[in-house]
Structures are given as structure tokens and as C-alpha cells.
Design a protein around this motif. Structure first.
Motif, short mmCIF file in Angstrom:
data_model
loop_
_atom_site.label_atom_id
_atom_site.label_comp_id
_atom_site.label_asym_id
_atom_site.label_seq_id
_atom_site.Cartn_x
_atom_site.Cartn_y
_atom_site.Cartn_z
N UNK A 143 0.83 -1.21 0.00
CA UNK A 143 0.00 0.00 0.00
C UNK A 143 0.86 1.26 0.00
N UNK A 144 1.92 1.22 0.78
CA UNK A 144 2.81 2.38 0.79
C UNK A 144 3.43 2.62 -0.58
N UNK A 145 3.87 1.54 -1.23
CA UNK A 145 4.47 1.68 -2.56
C UNK A 145 3.44 2.20 -3.57
N UNK A 151 1.51 9.42 -6.03
CA UNK A 151 2.04 10.78 -5.82
C UNK A 151 3.04 11.14 -6.91
N UNK A 152 3.93 10.18 -7.25
CA UNK A 152 4.92 10.44 -8.30
C UNK A 152 4.24 10.66 -9.64
N UNK A 153 3.14 9.93 -9.92
CA UNK A 153 2.42 10.10 -11.18
C UNK A 153 1.77 11.47 -11.26
N UNK A 154 1.19 11.92 -10.15
CA UNK A 154 0.58 13.26 -10.14
C UNK A 154 1.63 14.33 -10.38
N UNK A 155 2.77 14.18 -9.72
CA UNK A 155 3.82 15.18 -9.89
C UNK A 155 4.36 15.21 -11.31
N UNK A 163 -3.14 18.29 -16.59
CA UNK A 163 -3.89 18.55 -15.36
C UNK A 163 -4.62 17.30 -14.97
N UNK A 164 -4.49 16.78 -13.77
CA UNK A 164 -5.23 15.59 -13.35
C UNK A 164 -6.72 15.80 -13.43
N UNK A 165 -7.46 14.68 -13.49
CA UNK A 165 -8.92 14.76 -13.62
C UNK A 165 -9.53 15.48 -12.43
#
Length: 265
Positions: A143-145, A151-155, A163-165
Motif C-alpha cells: 500500500x505504501x508503494x 504521488x509520483x504520477x501526479x507530480x 492537469x489531473x482529472x
């Protein structure tokens, strides 16, 4: 107080009592330090510390320690701080107390050495790693991974201009809210303007005052002038000027049109 044992407890293992007299300035000597002990009831003063400083001589590598039963004067403490002398007080039972910063540093080093270090736990003392516990640990790490990957994908998406959905939906909501706010502000402004106009009408005591109908009077004046000119031209045509009849006809038509405009207005 056994100054030798106290010196050894402070880390100077080879501390030995010197063979000099009581007032020679040094009572205990070790490889890295010299010390003096004062048993009298009066406070130790600056001269006592100066004798210890002078007895050390040019051996700048030796740490100076002073033990007094009745404390120190203020001048003695200032002198000790300036010349790196550790000041201790002691009780009849042998308990010593550091007075200045140098003494506290030495005593702190001794306490750290005497504090037992916590040894690492052995395999027998560790909790049993059952299959259920191992599965929970694996799920927790997974879950942590997964969260770190999100988070890395959003960044990365934000850095590439995408822009994310969730961000796009939030942006649309904010745009709609701003438009609604603008419409509400315009409506409120119109309501205030209408209320102000109604107040002005009420203050005057009736309907708003209309400007005078100047166009109505102008049509009437032009109609009268055209009639007068047409009459004059008719008179001239009767005398013998045939052109006067034509102009009279034109002015008569214009007068009739102006009179009609007057009646319609």
C-alpha cells in the motif's frame, strides 16, 4: 573525600596523591590532569585557583580540577571559566557536584560512559514472525508503494503540463462559482439602481419630470411659416409671376406635412 577515587571516576584512571605539602597547589596528579582539594569551611577564592594555575606550569595539556567543601566566590568562578579550570564541590560522603561549564562537561562525559548501552535484541527475543504477520507486513508495504507511485504520477503529470482529472473538475467548479458570483453581482447592482430610481421618484412626489416637447412646437412654427410663404407666392403669381405659383405649391405642401407631423406628435 577521597580525591583520588573521584578523579578516577571522572576518567583519570592513574590518579595519584602527590607528595607535596597541602599548600603546594597540587594534591592529585594524573596523566592528563592535576587537581587541588580544599577542606576549609571558607569559600575558595581566586588566589587558590591562581596557585593551581601556577603549579601546572607550562603543561598546557593538563586539565585543572579544583574540589572545595564550601563553594567558590564569584571572582573564583570567573577566573576558572577564563582559564579552563573545572570547579567541583563535595560533601563529606564523597558526593561531588560540578559548578561551572568545564566541570559539567567532564561530569557529563563520565555519566555517558557509565550509562549502559542497550544491546541489540537477539533472534530468540524477537517476536515470532508468523505467516499472518508476514502477510500483513507485505500488504502494508504494498500500500505504501502504491501511494508513493500515485504521488509520483501526479507530480510527473503536473510537470508535463497535464492537469489531473480531479484538478480539472475542481477548476470547472471554481469557474462556475465565479460566473455565478458575477451574475449575482450584476443582479444586485441592477436592484440597487432600480431602488435608487424609485427613491428619487418618491422624493419628487410623482412620476419623473419629462422634458418639454420642443419638437411639437417646431412643427407648428414651420407649418405657419410655410403657409405664410405660400400665400405671398400666390399673391406674386397673381401679379404676373408664373414661377410664384410653383413655389407657392411647394411651400403649401411642406406646410401641410409639418402640420401633420405636429398633429401626430
Amino acid at each position: 573525600m577521597n580525591a583520588t577515587s573521584q578523579m578516577r571516576s571522572l576518567g583519570y584512571r592513574d590518579a595519584q596523591v602527590t607528595a607535596r605539602g597541602a599548600d603546594s597547589g597540587i594534591d592529585v596528579r594524573a596523566t592528563g590532569a592535576v587537581a587541588q582539594v580544599k577542606w576549609r569551611t571558607a569559600q575558595a577564592g581566586r588566589p587558590d585557583l591562581q596557585r593551581l594555575f601556577g603549579a601546572r606550569g607550562m603543561r598546557l595539556d593538563l586539565q585543572m580540577l579544583f574540589f572545595a567543601a564550601s563553594g567558590y566566590s564569584a571572582h573564583a568562578v570567573d577566573y576558572a571559566d577564563a582559564h579552563d579550570i573545572a570547579l567541583f564541590t563535595y560533601l563529606p560522603n564523597g558526593t561531588i557536584t560540578p559548578i561551572n561549564i568545564v566541570a559539567k562537561h567532564i561530569a557529563g562525559a563520565r555519566d555517558r560512559e557509565q550509562t549502559p548501552r542497550q544491546r541489540p535484541a537477539t533472534s530468540a527475543e524477537l517476536p515470532e514472525l508468523t505467516e499472518e504477520r508476514l502477510a500483513k507486513l507485505i500488504a502494508k508495504n504494498r500500500n505504501k508503494a502504491h501511494k508513493r507511485g500515485q504521488i509520483a504520477q501526479r507530480r510527473s503529470g503536473a510537470s508535463n503540463g497535464h492537469v489531473p482529472v480531479a484538478s480539472a473538475a475542481l477548476h470547472q467548479q471554481r469557474s462556475r462559482a465565479s460566473r455565478s458570483k458575477a451574475v449575482f453581482a450584476d443582479t444586485r447592482h441592477s436592484m440597487h439602481a432600480t431602488a435608487a430610481a424609485n427613491q428619487a421618484i418618491g422624493a419628487t412626489g410623482g412620476t419623473p419630470r419629462q422634458p418639454p416637447a420642443r419638437g411639437h412646437v417646431g412643427h407648428l412654427v414651420l407649418a405657419v411659416l410655410n403657409a405664410v410663404l405660400a400665400s405671398m407666392l400666390v399673391v406674386l403669381g397673381a401679379i404676373g409671376n408664373s414661377i410664384g405659383f410653383a413655389f407657392a405649391l411647394v411651400f403649401a405642401v411642406c406646410g401641410c406635412w409639418q402640420y401633420r407631423e405636429y398633429l401626430n406628435s
